[in-house]
Design a protein around this motif. Structure first.
Motif, PDB file in Angstrom:
ATOM      1  N   TRP A 249      29.745  64.609  36.288  1.00 24.70           N
ATOM      2  CA  TRP A 249      29.502  63.074  37.160  1.00 24.70           C
ATOM      3  C   TRP A 249      30.298  61.758  36.453  1.00 24.70           C
ATOM      4  CZ3 TRP A 249      26.783  59.469  35.960  1.00 24.70           C
ATOM      5  CH2 TRP A 249      25.957  58.945  34.550  1.00 24.70           C
ATOM      6  N   ALA A 250      30.164  62.236  34.975  1.00 25.51           N
ATOM      7  CA  ALA A 250      30.332  61.099  33.959  1.00 25.51           C
ATOM      8  C   ALA A 250      31.341  60.587  34.372  1.00 25.51           C
ATOM      9  CB  ALA A 250      29.902  60.582  32.994  1.00 25.51           C
ATOM     10  N   PRO A 251      32.892  61.373  34.183  1.00 26.99           N
ATOM     11  CA  PRO A 251      34.295  60.656  34.026  1.00 26.99           C
ATOM     12  C   PRO A 251      34.737  59.856  35.263  1.00 26.99           C
ATOM     13  CG  PRO A 251      33.721  62.601  32.556  1.00 26.99           C
ATOM     14  CD  PRO A 251      32.772  62.397  33.536  1.00 26.99           C
ATOM     15  N   ASP A 252      34.457  60.759  36.427  1.00 20.20           N
ATOM     16  CA  ASP A 252      34.557  60.305  38.302  1.00 20.20           C
ATOM     17  C   ASP A 252      33.794  59.500  37.822  1.00 20.20           C
ATOM     18  OD1 ASP A 252      36.305  62.248  37.735  1.00 20.20           O
ATOM     19  OD2 ASP A 252      35.004  63.293  39.833  1.00 20.20           O
ATOM     20  N   VAL A 253      32.557  59.166  38.344  1.00 21.02           N
ATOM     21  CA  VAL A 253      31.358  58.013  38.591  1.00 21.02           C
ATOM     22  C   VAL A 253      32.108  56.913  37.644  1.00 21.02           C
ATOM     23  CG1 VAL A 253      29.419  57.216  38.486  1.00 21.02           C
ATOM     24  CG2 VAL A 253      29.404  59.689  39.426  1.00 21.02           C
ATOM     25  N   TYR A 254      32.700  56.798  36.145  1.00 17.63           N
ATOM     26  CA  TYR A 254      32.913  56.211  35.326  1.00 17.63           C
ATOM     27  C   TYR A 254      34.096  55.534  35.767  1.00 17.63           C
ATOM     28  CZ  TYR A 254      29.101  56.117  32.199  1.00 17.63           C
ATOM     29  OH  TYR A 254      28.009  55.997  30.850  1.00 17.63           O
ATOM     30  N   GLU A 255      34.881  56.654  36.334  1.00 16.29           N
ATOM     31  CA  GLU A 255      36.342  55.670  36.528  1.00 16.29           C
ATOM     32  C   GLU A 255      36.228  54.578  37.830  1.00 16.29           C
ATOM     33  OE1 GLU A 255      39.630  58.644  36.813  1.00 16.29           O
ATOM     34  OE2 GLU A 255      41.118  57.467  38.030  1.00 16.29           O
ATOM     35  N   ALA A 257      33.519  53.799  39.589  1.00 12.04           N
ATOM     36  CA  ALA A 257      32.927  52.218  40.092  1.00 12.04           C
ATOM     37  C   ALA A 257      33.544  51.490  39.942  1.00 12.04           C
ATOM     38  CB  ALA A 257      31.024  53.013  39.535  1.00 12.04           C
ATOM     39  N   PRO A 258      32.794  50.446  40.083  1.00 10.95           N
ATOM     40  CA  PRO A 258      32.960  48.703  39.836  1.00 10.95           C
ATOM     41  C   PRO A 258      33.012  48.616  38.242  1.00 10.95           C
ATOM     42  CG  PRO A 258      31.698  48.731  42.025  1.00 10.95           C
ATOM     43  CD  PRO A 258      31.627  49.992  41.321  1.00 10.95           C
ATOM     44  N   LEU A 259      34.132  48.077  37.678  1.00 12.08           N
ATOM     45  CA  LEU A 259      33.804  47.952  36.182  1.00 12.08           C
ATOM     46  C   LEU A 259      32.288  47.413  35.660  1.00 12.08           C
ATOM     47  CD1 LEU A 259      36.773  46.912  34.631  1.00 12.08           C
ATOM     48  CD2 LEU A 259      35.430  48.133  33.726  1.00 12.08           C
ATOM     49  N   PRO A 260      31.340  46.277  36.249  1.00  8.55           N
ATOM     50  CA  PRO A 260      30.311  45.814  35.792  1.00  8.55           C
ATOM     51  C   PRO A 260      29.167  46.763  36.082  1.00  8.55           C
ATOM     52  CG  PRO A 260      31.258  44.375  36.786  1.00  8.55           C
ATOM     53  CD  PRO A 260      32.608  45.571  37.811  1.00  8.55           C
ATOM     54  N   VAL A 261      29.708  47.486  37.047  1.00  6.96           N
ATOM     55  CA  VAL A 261      28.358  49.260  37.754  1.00  6.96           C
ATOM     56  C   VAL A 261      28.814  50.116  36.536  1.00  6.96           C
ATOM     57  CG1 VAL A 261      27.606  50.566  39.409  1.00  6.96           C
ATOM     58  CG2 VAL A 261      28.379  48.133  40.157  1.00  6.96           C
ATOM     59  N   THR A 262      29.811  50.430  35.753  1.00  6.00           N
ATOM     60  CA  THR A 262      29.917  51.441  35.080  1.00  6.00           C
ATOM     61  C   THR A 262      29.956  51.133  33.619  1.00  6.00           C
ATOM     62  OG1 THR A 262      32.276  51.659  35.837  1.00  6.00           O
ATOM     63  CG2 THR A 262      31.811  52.132  33.588  1.00  6.00           C
ATOM     64  N   PHE A 322      35.722  55.250  28.321  1.00  8.77           N
ATOM     65  CA  PHE A 322      34.579  55.611  27.850  1.00  8.77           C
ATOM     66  C   PHE A 322      33.008  56.676  28.394  1.00  8.77           C
ATOM     67  CE2 PHE A 322      33.468  51.507  25.513  1.00  8.77           C
ATOM     68  CZ  PHE A 322      35.039  51.241  24.921  1.00  8.77           C
ATOM     69  N   ALA A 323      33.767  56.442  29.491  1.00 11.10           N
ATOM     70  CA  ALA A 323      33.087  57.979  29.997  1.00 11.10           C
ATOM     71  C   ALA A 323      32.498  59.089  29.277  1.00 11.10           C
ATOM     72  CB  ALA A 323      33.587  58.330  31.374  1.00 11.10           C
ATOM     73  N   TYR A 324      33.677  59.586  28.354  1.00 11.17           N
ATOM     74  CA  TYR A 324      33.618  60.781  27.663  1.00 11.17           C
ATOM     75  C   TYR A 324      32.896  59.750  25.995  1.00 11.17           C
ATOM     76  CZ  TYR A 324      35.904  63.689  30.490  1.00 11.17           C
ATOM     77  OH  TYR A 324      36.151  64.588  30.952  1.00 11.17           O
ATOM     78  N   SER A 325      32.982  58.709  25.773  1.00 14.58           N
ATOM     79  CA  SER A 325      32.759  58.209  24.728  1.00 14.58           C
ATOM     80  C   SER A 325      31.116  57.777  24.582  1.00 14.58           C
ATOM     81  CB  SER A 325      33.338  56.805  24.206  1.00 14.58           C
ATOM     82  OG  SER A 325      32.209  55.515  23.795  1.00 14.58           O
ATOM     83  N   SER A 326      31.070  58.062  26.319  1.00 14.50           N
ATOM     84  CA  SER A 326      29.314  57.981  26.371  1.00 14.50           C
ATOM     85  C   SER A 326      28.416  59.188  26.033  1.00 14.50           C
ATOM     86  CB  SER A 326      28.927  57.182  27.813  1.00 14.50           C
ATOM     87  OG  SER A 326      28.928  58.586  28.469  1.00 14.50           O
ATOM     88  N   ILE A 327      29.408  59.975  26.938  1.00 18.47           N
ATOM     89  CA  ILE A 327      27.985  61.607  26.203  1.00 18.47           C
ATOM     90  C   ILE A 327      28.289  61.698  24.939  1.00 18.47           C
ATOM     91  CG2 ILE A 327      29.834  64.219  27.004  1.00 18.47           C
ATOM     92  CD1 ILE A 327      30.775  63.121  29.344  1.00 18.47           C
ATOM     93  N   ALA A 328      29.198  61.389  24.049  1.00 16.68           N
ATOM     94  CA  ALA A 328      29.615  61.707  22.448  1.00 16.68           C
ATOM     95  C   ALA A 328      28.556  61.505  22.158  1.00 16.68           C
ATOM     96  CB  ALA A 328      30.652  61.251  22.025  1.00 16.68           C
ATOM     97  N   HIS A 329      28.493  59.748  22.660  1.00 16.56           N
ATOM     98  CA  HIS A 329      27.164  59.114  22.115  1.00 16.56           C
ATOM     99  C   HIS A 329      25.541  59.294  22.663  1.00 16.56           C
ATOM    100  CE1 HIS A 329      28.607  55.527  19.497  1.00 16.56           C
ATOM    101  NE2 HIS A 329      29.635  56.044  20.548  1.00 16.56           N
TER     102      HIS A 329
END
Lengths: 511, 107
Positions: A249-255, A257-262, A322-329
């Protein structure tokens, strides 16, 4: 009843309701975002002040509300981090909400409600409270993602988030029901006692008999009922922290969603997920279960680190990156969870997890503050459209660079120390886990490539227009303030990590 | 024969697990969004059966499992409400509720 212990939560709840009521009384024809944001910020600041005041004033509490709520030191730390994250998100959101969202009241109210869910989640000490607060966080997040009603992408992201979220919380609940059936209790402490006392009933024991072939299961193999419960619970929480293979879900939701929500999802949701994962694994830790969940978490950690970092290289959209970066973190943090399993590395792992989650909130929200401004400037979230923006806005470009280098894990930023503690904790477990540290370090090098690409585009990219001189326009005060706080935070925590070290040492003394 | 005549906790568990698996299968393979939401309800109801059965057979003196089930029903209703609202938004934008046709974002 000890209402003092949940005073911060009461204040956040009142804020969420108050913002909705205030929204009714304001004239919709005039801009009202500022007033609503102010009211919300006031409430959250009061809550944070109350929490810290109670802590420093010597207020300490044991389990309250019939063992449903446990405001111990770990919970105090994570509640403070969550309130800080909510305040920073609030600061960086004001300009965006004013320009792009038709419903500022709903945005601020839902953000407070999601924070409320997260606050209860990190201090829940019983399954029912845990489930309810997780759902409060999740359902508020679903609506937040869908809040840009004119955008098809927002709706698509919301439905993906909702389906994944519902399925994984159902998986987790099925695991909970099995644990309840085995132990006959919903309370975490009682479940832990049960596993310690009667856990040996749930493993296969074989005595060698001459003339018989070896049994299919090894000695000490976990029986299916407990194993299924562990797998299901880890699956449900793995979704919350976006660990591979529950990351879809993460990449699609991050993309979408509105930026502050991301920004909110990448900070608050992740902190709450990890804090609750720590507490659940602490509950399920007994001699028989620890080897099993350690193996599972190692697999999740390796997959997340490698997959997140490798796929991030190919991303052109900054939100997906940033979605993939957050997965890595999530993978790096899971390494810390692995180190929690052994007594000798436990102190270091706790320090690493607390420190890194705090720093992660600061550096991620600092980066998002700048990204929101740049996205509004360039009307785009594609990396190639941001060429030269760093030269036009030297301060914001500098903050983004600092945050990205901190995310990579380079000194003199706090991200370096955080990774140092996490990797150090895994090293202390002994040589059989050194390969895990090696993967972590090598992947950090890979991550430098895609973070540095952003910095290169910002400062050294070729622009056709002559607008490469520093711009006269100044960014909004609150947004600049948010980026300033983040920068001070990641530099300050690198120079003075003692503040967190001392606090975590206090937690360890109590265990 | 005793196993077949006396209803014990294992019968409920088999029923709940079967229901849960049917729900999981439906939620992951259906192409219609409404069907997906219905399958998720099925999964949650399977969990309810589990909790109530355990409450009856494991802790007959405490009602914690049954209370849990009531809360799950409530939360499921809230989730379905939000889910249907999002499906409406999807329909407004895409003019379909077929999940395989909703793919603005990939990779």
């Amino acid at each position: 009843m000890d209402l003092l212990g949940i005073l911060p939560e009461i204040l956040v709840c009142l804020t969420a309701l108050g913002v909705i009521v205030l929204d009714l009384f304001l004239d919709p024809a005039k801009p009202r975002t500022g007033k609503l944001a102010f009211a919300n910020g006031l409430g959250l600041t009061l809550a944070l002040g109350t929490l810290l005041g109670l802590h420093w004033g010597g207020y300490a509490s044991v389990e309250t509300f019939s063992g449903a709520f446990l405001p111990d030191l770990t919970a105090v730390f994570f509640r403070a981090v969550l309130l800080l994250a909510a305040l920073l998100t609030l600061m960086l959101s004001v300009g965006y909400v004013q320009d792009k969202l038709r419903h500022p009241g709903e945005f601020y109210s839902l953000m407070s409600l999601a924070t409320l869910g997260a606050l209860f989640l990190v201090s829940a000490s019983e399954m029912l409270t845990f489930y309810l607060s997780l759902e409060l966080l999740s359902i508020s997040s679903f609506v937040l993602v869908a809040l840009r009603k004119t955008q098809a992408r927002s709706a698509e992201a919301a439905i993906k988030y909702l389906i994944f979220g519902s399925i994984s919380s159902a998986l987790m609940l099925f695991g909970f029901s099995l644990i309840y059936g085995l132990s006959g209790s919903l309370n975490f402490a009682e479940i832990n006692t049960f596993l310690h006392q009667q856990g040996s009933e749930f493993v296969y024991r074989f005595t060698a008999v001459e003339g018989q072939s070896a049994p299919a299961f090894q000695d000490g193999h976990l029986k299916i009922e407990l194993m299924a419960a562990l797998v299901l619970i880890l699956g449900g929480l793995g979704y919350k922290i976006a660990a591979v293979p529950f990351h879809l879900w993460a990449p699609d939701v991050y993309e979408g969603a509105p930026l502050p929500v991301t920004a909110f999802l990448s900070a608050s949701s992740k902190v709450a997920g990890f804090a609750s994962l720590m507490r659940i694994l602490e509950t399920l830790s007994a001699d028989v279960t620890v080897p099993f969940w350690t193996r599972m978490i190692v697999i999740l950690a390796v997959l997340s680190i490698v997959y997140g970092n490798v796929v991030a290289i190919a991303q052109q959209n900054i939100k997906r990156l940033f979605a993939y970066s957050s997965i890595a973190h999530a993978g790096y943090l899971l390494m810390g969870i692995v180190a929690l399993s052994e007594f000798k590395s436990r102190d270091m792992a706790l320090l690493g997890l607390h420190y890194y989650l705090l720093v992660y909130v600061l550096m991620n929200l600092g980066a998002f503050a700048v990204m929101i401004y740049f996205a509004a400037k360039s009307q785009s979230v594609r990396l190639q459209d941001w060429t030269g923006l760093g030269r036009q806005h030297p301060w914001l470009g500098f903050v983004l660079t600092a945050c990205l280098l901190s995310l990579t894990g380079l000194p003199p930023f706090a991200g370096f120390l955080g990774k140092f503690y996490l990797f150090g904790a895994v090293t202390m477990m002994g040589s059989q886990y050194l390969w895990l540290v090696l993967i972590g370090v090598l992947s950090s090098v890979v991550s430098l490539y895609y973070y540095a690409r952003i910095i290169r585009v910002l400062f050294f990219g070729q622009t056709e227009s002559s607008g490469s001189s520093p711009s006269e326009q100044t960014p909004p005060v609150l947004l600049a303030l948010a980026s300033g706080i983040s920068l001070v935070g990641i530099l300050g925590l690198f120079v003075f990590p003692n503040w967190v070290i001392d606090f975590v040492a206090q937690i360890n003394q109590l265990i | 024969m005793n196993v077949l005549l006396e209803i014990g906790v294992q019968h409920y568990l088999v029923l709940a697990t079967a229901l849960f698996c049917i729900g999981l299968y439906g939620a992951t393979t259906s192409r219609n969004l409404i069907k997906v939401l219905m399958s998720i309800e099925l999964m949650l109801n399977a969990i309810n059966i589990n909790f109530i059965a355990f409450s009856k057979y494991v802790t007959p003196e405490a009602l914690s499992g049954q209370v849990f089930a009531i809360f799950i029903i409530t939360v499921a209703a809230a989730e379905a409400g939000v889910g249907l609202a999002v499906v409406l938004a999807i329909y407004k934008h895409f003019k379909t509720v077929d999940i395989s046709k909703i793919h603005l974002m990939k990779w």
